[in-house]
Design an enzyme around this catalytic site. Structure first.
Site, short mmCIF file in Angstrom:
data_model
loop_
_atom_site.label_atom_id
_atom_site.label_comp_id
_atom_site.label_asym_id
_atom_site.label_seq_id
_atom_site.Cartn_x
_atom_site.Cartn_y
_atom_site.Cartn_z
N HIS A 106 0.85 -1.19 0.00
CA HIS A 106 0.00 0.00 0.00
C HIS A 106 0.88 1.24 0.00
O HIS A 106 1.93 1.25 0.63
CB HIS A 106 -0.90 0.02 1.25
CG HIS A 106 -2.08 0.91 1.09
ND1 HIS A 106 -2.02 2.26 1.32
CD2 HIS A 106 -3.34 0.65 0.66
CE1 HIS A 106 -3.21 2.78 1.08
NE2 HIS A 106 -4.03 1.85 0.67
N ASP A 142 -7.97 -5.50 -0.16
CA ASP A 142 -8.44 -6.37 -1.24
C ASP A 142 -8.05 -7.83 -1.05
O ASP A 142 -8.49 -8.70 -1.80
CB ASP A 142 -7.88 -5.88 -2.59
CG ASP A 142 -8.47 -4.52 -2.96
OD1 ASP A 142 -9.70 -4.39 -2.86
OD2 ASP A 142 -7.70 -3.61 -3.30
N1 CMC Z 1 4.20 -7.32 -4.81
C1 CMC Z 1 5.55 -7.22 -4.97
N2 CMC Z 1 6.27 -6.12 -4.73
C2 CMC Z 1 5.60 -5.04 -4.30
C3 CMC Z 1 4.22 -5.05 -4.10
C4 CMC Z 1 3.51 -6.24 -4.37
N3 CMC Z 1 2.20 -6.32 -4.20
N4 CMC Z 1 3.82 -3.84 -3.68
C5 CMC Z 1 4.92 -3.07 -3.62
N5 CMC Z 1 6.01 -3.80 -3.99
C6 CMC Z 1 7.40 -3.36 -3.99
C7 CMC Z 1 7.65 -2.30 -5.04
O1 CMC Z 1 7.99 -2.89 -6.28
C8 CMC Z 1 8.81 -1.53 -4.41
O2 CMC Z 1 9.97 -2.32 -4.55
P1 CMC Z 1 11.44 -1.60 -4.66
O3 CMC Z 1 11.58 -0.73 -3.45
O4 CMC Z 1 12.40 -2.74 -4.70
O5 CMC Z 1 11.38 -0.81 -5.94
C9 CMC Z 1 8.47 -1.55 -2.93
O6 CMC Z 1 7.65 -2.72 -2.75
C10 CMC Z 1 7.74 -0.34 -2.41
O7 CMC Z 1 6.56 -0.16 -3.18
P2 CMC Z 1 5.72 1.16 -2.96
O8 CMC Z 1 6.48 2.32 -3.47
O9 CMC Z 1 5.26 1.19 -1.54
O10 CMC Z 1 4.48 0.87 -3.88
P3 CMC Z 1 3.48 1.96 -4.46
O11 CMC Z 1 3.07 2.88 -3.39
O12 CMC Z 1 4.04 2.58 -5.69
O13 CMC Z 1 2.26 1.03 -4.90
C11 CMC Z 1 0.47 -0.46 -4.67
C12 CMC Z 1 1.24 0.67 -4.01
C13 CMC Z 1 -0.76 -0.77 -3.81
C14 CMC Z 1 -0.02 -0.03 -6.06
C15 CMC Z 1 1.39 -1.70 -4.76
O14 CMC Z 1 1.72 -2.14 -3.46
C16 CMC Z 1 0.73 -2.84 -5.55
O15 CMC Z 1 0.81 -2.86 -6.77
N6 CMC Z 1 0.07 -3.81 -4.86
C17 CMC Z 1 -0.66 -4.85 -5.54
C18 CMC Z 1 -2.00 -4.31 -6.04
C19 CMC Z 1 -2.97 -4.10 -4.91
O16 CMC Z 1 -3.15 -4.95 -4.05
N7 CMC Z 1 -3.66 -2.94 -4.93
C20 CMC Z 1 -4.67 -2.60 -3.93
C21 CMC Z 1 -4.25 -1.45 -3.08
S1 CMC Z 1 -5.23 -1.24 -1.58
C22 CMC Z 1 -6.80 -0.82 -2.07
C23 CMC Z 1 -6.91 0.32 -3.02
O17 CMC Z 1 -6.37 1.40 -2.79
O18 CMC Z 1 -7.59 0.14 -4.02
#
Ligand code: CMC
Length: 430
Positions: free
Chosen positions: A308, A365
């Site tokens: 998240h 989710d």
């Molecule tokens: N699986 C693998 N790696 C992950 C994931 C994941 N689900 N989420 C984050 N990371 C990694 C990301 O690649 C990054 O790695 P690094 O530092 O090596 O580059 C690190 O963790 C930090 O990520 P972040 O900057 O905190 O991620 P973000 O804020 O850009 O994205 C997110 C947040 C929710 C889009 C992402 O965690 C994700 O794609 N999760 C899976 C999709 C999901 O479950 N979405 C629902 C979100 S909650 C309800 C809503 O808001 O709709």
């Protein structure tokens, strides 16, 4: 330690003072509204990870501690007593409704649950397999043609009227899109039923057989909707605010929010989680492979329902949903192998160094789909259910922005990286 009143920024020879703004929970922001005027520079913050786009008194999140509050009330206090409509009113109007206020709002919802008959015909124009999120967005936008007088609001009563129409009709639209896809007759809303029961009636009744929701189903869906009701400046809510900032009407703004919610990184994740768990169940993917792929940046795969932008701790909504999914399945006598797979996957991820280092925890989710499946909601409707839940949040955020006289049109800057001055080349010389 007292917070200083300003931050000093030095660019080359020039130093300027930037005022600080502090929220009621002590969160500090650097007010850069005069930055460009004073220095010619802008900030660079793609995806807005460090940008506060507004002040808001609706929802508070402390992502480090895993705290979520609606109008100051902790999310776990909504587990037992209130219904979704009470929470919707709280979010929109800033305080819990008194008995007569809730009664009036409920009556408005009942009075406006039906769609204009002309609107019903719109469903026929969609292909039968049209994604329900596309239908939802189009139909919410179409509402502005039928309720044109809501283009501008004079007072709170008008906002309440429009909110009641939107919150009530979104569920009719959602149910009709399901009926249309499945070739089933549309079921009109039943004024004797409350919000959740009425939705389930429109989804599952037949003209010759009334569906009566069990109390457990009603309660579980009510809780699901409450947990999704607002989440401050997430992608879809920010979309609603950006659209609303141009003074577009409430319906058009919320229709845009549906589009933003649809994506698998946002609301669409609840569908992607079930797809992932199904693949593990059918043997097409193992839990170990799933984690391996999620850790491999070149795979394009993410552990869906994990991570998240704001929470670097357990998402409190996921905690409640996990506890509830166990209970709901037991109460309904449903055995879902996906629940066990999800629990095992969560356990493995929480022990894995990659997820530990990045503070990745299950989000809302991860378990919500298990509950929706147990109460009979088909997977293609999952993100629509999220939208029904989030609507009060979108309305409250839109209203807050609308009432704020300092609101300006949202219009970010950019750092241009294209060609410098280039002459046009006539076709014959290219
Ligand atoms: N699986 C693998 N790696 C992950 C994931 C994941 N689900 N989420 C984050 N990371 C990694 C990301 O690649 C990054 O790695 P690094 O530092 O090596 O580059 C690190 O963790 C930090 O990520 P972040 O900057 O905190 O991620 P973000 O804020 O850009 O994205 C997110 C947040 C929710 C889009 C992402 O965690 C994700 O794609 N999760 C899976 C999709 C999901 O479950 N979405 C629902 C979100 S909650 C309800 C809503 O808001 O709709």
């Amino acid at each position: 330690m007292t917070t200083p009143k300003a931050a000093t920024l030095t660019i080359g020879e020039q130093s300027i003072e930037l005022p600080l703004i502090e929220g009621t929970e002590g969160e500090v922001g650097i007010d850069i509204s005069q930055l460009r005027a004073k220095t010619g520079a802008v900030t660079f913050d793609p995806a807005f990870g460090n940008t506060g786009a507004c002040t808001s008194a609706i929802t508070f999140i402390d992502g480090e501690k895993g705290i979520l509050r609606y109008r100051g009330i902790p999310i776990d206090q909504f587990q037992k007593s209130p219904n979704f409509i009470e929470v919707a009113w709280l979010l929109i109007f800033g305080r819990l409704p008194k008995k007569d206020e809730l009664q009036r709002f409920s009556e408005k919802l009942t009075a406006h649950a039906h769609l204009h008959e002309a609107m019903k015909h719109h469903f026929e124009g969609f292909p039968v397999n049209a994604p329900p999120m596309a239908i939802l967005s189009a139909m919410i936008n179409a509402m502005s043609c039928f309720d044109e007088h809501f283009g501008r609001f004079e007072d709170d009563e008008q906002i309440e009227d429009a909110a009641a129409r939107l919150i009530s009709r979104v569920r009719t639209i959602a149910a009709y899109s399901y009926r249309r896809t499945n070739g089933l007759p549309f079921m009109y809303p039943d004024p004797s039923l409350r919000y959740v029961a009425n939705f389930l009636h429109m989804m599952f009744s037949m003209p010759y057989n009334q569906y009566i929701a069990e109390d457990e189903v009603d309660e579980a869906l009510n809780l699901f909707l409450i947990l999704h009701a607002d989440h401050e400046q997430n992608c879809s809510t920010s979309t609603v605010r950006v659209v609303g900032s141009s003074q577009a009407n409430l319906f058009a703004s919320c229709a845009a929010g549906v589009g933003a919610l649809w994506g698998p990184l946002h609301g669409g994740a609840n569908v992607a989680v079930i797809d992932m768990l199904e693949k593990i169940r059918s043997g097409g993917l193992s839990a170990e492979k799933c984690l391996e792929l999620a850790k491999d940046k070149n795979s394009g795969f993410k552990l869906m329902g994990f991570g998240h932008r704001v929470y670097k701790n357990f998402d409190p909504r996921a905690k409640i949903l996990k506890a509830q999914s166990d209970k709901v399945l037991k109460k309904l006598g449903v055995q879902d192998p996906l629940l066990e797979i999800a629990q095992e996957l969560e356990e493995a991820a929480l022990k894995d160094q990659y997820f530990v280092d990045r503070k990745l925890y299950p989000n809302v989710d991860f378990y919500s789909g298990i509950i929706l499946r147990a109460i009979g909601i088909p997977v293609e409707m999952f993100t629509v259910m999220f939208a029904i839940g989030r609507l009060p949040g979108w309305i409250s955020q839109w209203r807050e922005q609308h009432d704020d006289t300092s609101t300006r049109i949202a219009r970010p800057r950019q750092i241009y990286t294209g060609n410098t001055l280039t002459d046009y080349t006539p076709m014959s010389e290219r």
